[in-house]
Design a protein around this motif. Sequence first.
Motif, short mmCIF file in Angstrom:
data_model
loop_
_atom_site.label_atom_id
_atom_site.label_comp_id
_atom_site.label_asym_id
_atom_site.label_seq_id
_atom_site.Cartn_x
_atom_site.Cartn_y
_atom_site.Cartn_z
N ILE A 51 10.25 -6.86 -5.30
CA ILE A 51 10.25 -8.31 -4.99
C ILE A 51 11.80 -8.61 -4.19
CG2 ILE A 51 10.64 -10.57 -5.92
CD1 ILE A 51 9.30 -9.30 -8.64
N GLY A 52 11.52 -9.08 -3.04
CA GLY A 52 12.61 -9.40 -2.32
C GLY A 52 13.64 -10.55 -2.56
N GLU A 53 14.51 -10.79 -1.94
CA GLU A 53 15.46 -11.73 -2.38
C GLU A 53 15.04 -13.27 -1.87
OE1 GLU A 53 18.26 -12.06 -4.12
OE2 GLU A 53 18.27 -9.91 -4.46
N ASP A 54 14.19 -13.08 -0.83
CA ASP A 54 13.55 -14.18 0.01
C ASP A 54 12.09 -14.57 -0.82
OD1 ASP A 54 12.00 -11.91 0.73
OD2 ASP A 54 12.10 -12.56 2.92
N GLY A 55 12.11 -13.88 -1.76
CA GLY A 55 10.54 -14.40 -2.69
C GLY A 55 9.35 -13.78 -2.05
N LYS A 56 9.51 -12.72 -1.24
CA LYS A 56 8.39 -11.88 -0.63
C LYS A 56 8.08 -10.73 -1.81
CE LYS A 56 8.83 -12.47 4.34
NZ LYS A 56 9.65 -13.38 4.48
N ILE A 57 6.87 -10.84 -2.04
CA ILE A 57 6.11 -9.80 -2.87
C ILE A 57 5.76 -8.55 -2.25
CG2 ILE A 57 4.91 -8.99 -4.92
CD1 ILE A 57 4.90 -12.00 -5.68
N TRP A 58 6.64 -7.51 -2.09
CA TRP A 58 6.31 -6.21 -1.26
C TRP A 58 5.00 -5.28 -2.02
CZ3 TRP A 58 7.62 -6.69 3.71
CH2 TRP A 58 8.86 -7.54 3.91
N ILE A 59 4.13 -5.16 -1.37
CA ILE A 59 3.09 -4.51 -1.76
C ILE A 59 2.71 -3.15 -1.45
CG2 ILE A 59 2.20 -6.68 -2.91
CD1 ILE A 59 -0.17 -6.54 -0.55
N ASN A 60 1.79 -2.29 -2.18
CA ASN A 60 0.93 -1.24 -1.61
C ASN A 60 -0.30 -1.65 -1.27
OD1 ASN A 60 3.33 0.50 -2.21
ND2 ASN A 60 2.65 0.89 -4.07
N SER A 61 -0.95 -0.92 -0.24
CA SER A 61 -2.24 -1.43 0.46
C SER A 61 -3.20 -0.34 -0.26
CB SER A 61 -2.33 -1.21 1.82
OG SER A 61 -1.73 -0.12 2.42
N ASP A 62 -2.70 0.86 -0.82
CA ASP A 62 -3.76 1.77 -1.32
C ASP A 62 -4.73 2.22 -0.36
OD1 ASP A 62 -4.88 3.45 -3.33
OD2 ASP A 62 -5.58 1.75 -4.60
N SER A 63 -5.99 2.13 -0.65
CA SER A 63 -6.81 2.80 0.15
C SER A 63 -7.52 1.58 1.38
CB SER A 63 -8.03 3.32 -0.43
OG SER A 63 -7.73 4.33 -1.05
N PHE A 64 -6.66 0.43 1.49
CA PHE A 64 -6.98 -0.46 2.75
C PHE A 64 -6.30 -0.08 3.69
CE2 PHE A 64 -7.88 -3.33 -1.22
CZ PHE A 64 -9.41 -3.34 -1.14
N LEU A 65 -6.92 -0.33 4.96
CA LEU A 65 -6.17 -0.39 6.37
C LEU A 65 -5.24 -1.33 6.18
CD1 LEU A 65 -8.72 0.69 8.94
CD2 LEU A 65 -6.72 1.96 8.42
N PRO A 66 -3.98 -1.57 6.57
CA PRO A 66 -3.29 -2.75 6.37
C PRO A 66 -3.48 -3.90 7.26
CG PRO A 66 -1.63 -0.77 6.73
CD PRO A 66 -3.20 -0.24 6.86
N ASN A 67 -4.25 -3.64 8.44
CA ASN A 67 -4.65 -4.89 9.10
C ASN A 67 -5.91 -5.57 8.52
OD1 ASN A 67 -6.03 -2.29 10.21
ND2 ASN A 67 -7.12 -3.69 11.40
N VAL A 68 -6.76 -4.93 7.65
CA VAL A 68 -7.85 -5.69 7.13
C VAL A 68 -7.57 -6.40 6.16
CG1 VAL A 68 -9.37 -3.51 7.97
CG2 VAL A 68 -8.51 -3.78 5.47
N GLY A 96 -4.07 -17.96 -5.47
CA GLY A 96 -3.48 -18.88 -4.28
C GLY A 96 -2.70 -18.15 -3.34
N GLY A 97 -2.36 -16.80 -3.48
CA GLY A 97 -1.46 -16.14 -2.63
C GLY A 97 -2.37 -15.44 -1.49
N THR A 98 -1.69 -15.11 -0.50
CA THR A 98 -2.15 -14.50 0.69
C THR A 98 -1.34 -13.10 1.00
OG1 THR A 98 -1.23 -15.91 2.36
CG2 THR A 98 -3.17 -16.40 1.72
N VAL A 99 -2.13 -12.13 1.72
CA VAL A 99 -1.39 -10.83 2.09
C VAL A 99 -0.91 -11.24 3.38
CG1 VAL A 99 -1.62 -8.58 2.62
CG2 VAL A 99 -3.01 -9.56 0.61
N GLU A 100 0.27 -11.02 3.85
CA GLU A 100 1.04 -11.14 5.18
C GLU A 100 1.91 -9.87 5.56
OE1 GLU A 100 -0.21 -13.65 6.54
OE2 GLU A 100 -0.96 -15.00 4.76
N ALA A 101 2.20 -9.88 6.82
CA ALA A 101 2.92 -8.72 7.23
C ALA A 101 3.90 -9.32 8.28
CB ALA A 101 2.05 -7.53 8.03
#
Length: 418
Positions: free
Chosen positions: A94-111, A135-140
């Motif tokens: 968890i970042g100071e700016d509230g971002k929740i950094w995540i692992n993508s496991d077996s997904f390609l990051p872009n999908v 209500g959350g979304t995955v972003e990069a």
Amino acid sequence: MSDTQKPWNSPMPEPQFDLMRRILAAPSPVGLEAAMTYGVLKPHFEGFAPDSWQLHQFKGHAGVVLDTHPGRDDLFKVMIIGHADKIRMQVRSIGEDGKIWINSDSFLPNVVIGHEVTLFSEDPEAPGSYRRIEGGTVEALGAIHFSDPAQRSGEKGIKKEQLYLELQIHGENKKQQVENLGVRPGDSILLDRPIRHGFSPDTFYGAYLDNGLGCFVTAEVARLIAEAGGTEKVRVMFAIASYEEIGRFGSRVLAGELEPDAIIAVDVNHDYVAAPGIGDRRMQPLEMGKGFTMSVGAIASEQLNRIIETTAREQGIPMQRDIVGVDTGTDGMAGVLAAVDCVATSIGFPIRNMHTISETGYTRDVLAAIHAITHTVQALDALPDPHREFLDHHPRLDHAGALGHQGSDKPETGQDKQ
């Protein structure tokens, strides 16, 4: 049975489609499969299974096995395996700016970028109790304006380390706002995309066809066998495994515990005809809409495959041969990985966009797999001695006959007519 009476030649009935949708909707990431196994499949099994059948449960994982003849190790044991675990993303930090950094496991990051997800978090104050955050979304990148020219042109992709969960956190103490929710590293995240009917007839799409579809097929085979009065010489074990997505670990435990004589894994396969950009790889032309697939190669038993193929031909069920090389890539490997002597193969159905949010399938291929496996089990049960069938009839290539040129005329075979 006329062609119009064959289920695989007709649209899937809506109640059956609804069962498939409920199985696929169960939130069952790796290690937390009980929502599917205990929440959907166990009560479904109990709704039709005869009193003499038994449901096996396990300590180390949430897999279940519905057993037609518990304790009858003298019978020929057939294990049909689907796996309940879904690929899951996880909270990394968890970042100071509230971002929740995540692992993508077996997904390609872009999908996964931009897609809605659900985060499942164990309550730190009440271990064993889980909450969900929607209500959350995955972003990069956040916006195209913050990407470099190589990313805009497509020359440079998104790295998995760039993925984060956006919960729209703002204001003061952003990291603390997230931590106050009890979100912790390791929490599971699943794509939020229900199964829907597709635009083209008899199609459907959504997330996690891999491998709720295999569990659905296994459950439907169990129901059909129960409705037909069960089996006499064959003990059938309808298995819903765990941990497949991280190395086929759950199914090898089931095989080690119950020691089947035969394994039929049920898992999704690829539509290579529709897959973009792989034409020069010369993959076998598996195609959605052309029937179920049967693995050939690796540890797949030629004897078991012969019975499946013969049964499918006799019933008029469309089938495609899948070349698997050194590994089936499915729970069909469970027997050899558990050091259990058994015949094995893998049955599937071609889908598109595997390991994305828009996996796409064809209901008639799924129905073909259900009925091919059901008739195969019944064919095994009709053998004089299923044990001796496989002990004594290994194929002998030294007995192969000579084959001469057959000419150029295209024969009109039963397979061509289907």
